[in-house]
Design a protein around this motif. Structure first.
Motif, PDB file in Angstrom:
ATOM      1  N   LEU A  21       1.006  -1.284  -0.178  1.00  0.00           N
ATOM      2  CA  LEU A  21      -0.089  -0.078   0.011  1.00  0.00           C
ATOM      3  C   LEU A  21       0.769   1.081  -0.094  1.00  0.00           C
ATOM      4  CD1 LEU A  21      -2.733   1.380   0.311  1.00  0.00           C
ATOM      5  CD2 LEU A  21      -2.708   1.299   2.739  1.00  0.00           C
ATOM      6  N   SER A  24       2.229   1.982  -3.337  1.00  0.00           N
ATOM      7  CA  SER A  24       1.230   2.580  -4.114  1.00  0.00           C
ATOM      8  C   SER A  24       0.992   4.149  -3.688  1.00  0.00           C
ATOM      9  CB  SER A  24      -0.082   1.866  -4.114  1.00  0.00           C
ATOM     10  OG  SER A  24      -0.093   0.707  -4.599  1.00  0.00           O
ATOM     11  N   SER A 129      -4.277  -3.566   0.787  1.00  0.00           N
ATOM     12  CA  SER A 129      -3.365  -3.006  -0.363  1.00  0.00           C
ATOM     13  C   SER A 129      -4.007  -2.637  -1.553  1.00  0.00           C
ATOM     14  CB  SER A 129      -2.111  -3.603  -0.480  1.00  0.00           C
ATOM     15  OG  SER A 129      -1.999  -4.784  -0.977  1.00  0.00           O
ATOM     16  N   SER A 133      -4.880   1.123  -3.071  1.00  0.00           N
ATOM     17  CA  SER A 133      -4.542   1.570  -4.451  1.00  0.00           C
ATOM     18  C   SER A 133      -5.826   1.849  -5.285  1.00  0.00           C
ATOM     19  CB  SER A 133      -3.806   0.249  -5.173  1.00  0.00           C
ATOM     20  OG  SER A 133      -2.729   0.003  -4.357  1.00  0.00           O
ATOM     21  N   TYR A 137      -6.155   5.782  -6.947  1.00  0.00           N
ATOM     22  CA  TYR A 137      -6.343   5.742  -8.320  1.00  0.00           C
ATOM     23  C   TYR A 137      -7.551   6.730  -8.857  1.00  0.00           C
ATOM     24  CZ  TYR A 137      -7.385   4.925 -13.085  1.00  0.00           C
ATOM     25  OH  TYR A 137      -7.627   5.258 -14.452  1.00  0.00           O
TER      26      TYR A 137
END
Length: 143
Positions: A21, A24, A129, A133, A137
């Motif tokens: 995570l 990311s 995670s 992510s 995003y």
């Protein structure tokens, strides 16, 4: 671009998920990362060594976290819950702190009642995670 965001995990159980995570988080331009209830130790899954890229905070407990929330910043819990908004229509706050629940225990109701709650529609729970992510995003994509 105005605003900022941080992302962290409430009482994480598996170290590899934390590292993934946080990697990311760096990739999506997050401003800080954190854990609540457990200190972050370097992980092989954190190939960019996120703690060298952005600030990493370790909060002892939920109260310690609440005591250090930046002024006028919204908490966004990523969780499967009745009060959760679908990610498709979710409007990310300009200043946000995203919290991902741990594997199995989730985020305390006490925190979710006073926060925004968003969920990713899936047929089963996602790895923390992966969920983190996706939410990062979505934030970047909608900006």
């Amino acid at each position: 671009m105005r605003g900022y965001c941080g992302i962290g995990i409430y009482h994480p159980k598996h170290d590899c998920n934390i590292g993934t995570l946080f990697r990311s988080a760096v990739a999506f331009g997050t401003d800080f990362i954190f854990t609540i209830g457990r200190k972050y130790k370097s992980q092989s899954s954190d190939t960019c060594k996120s703690y060298k890229q952005i600030p990493c905070f370790n909060y002892v407990n939920l109260q310690d976290f609440k005591d250090h929330i930046p002024k006028d910043c919204r908490i966004v819990c990523v969780e499967i819950d009745e009060q959760a908004k679908h990610i498709k229509n979710f409007v990310h706050p300009e200043r946000a702190i995203y919290i991902i629940g741990n594997e199995g225990g989730g985020i305390p109701q006490e925190l979710m009642k006073s926060s925004l709650v968003v969920q990713i529609p899936t047929t089963i729970c996602l790895n923390l995670s992966v969920a983190g992510s996706i939410i990062l995003y979505d934030r970047v994509n909608k900006q």
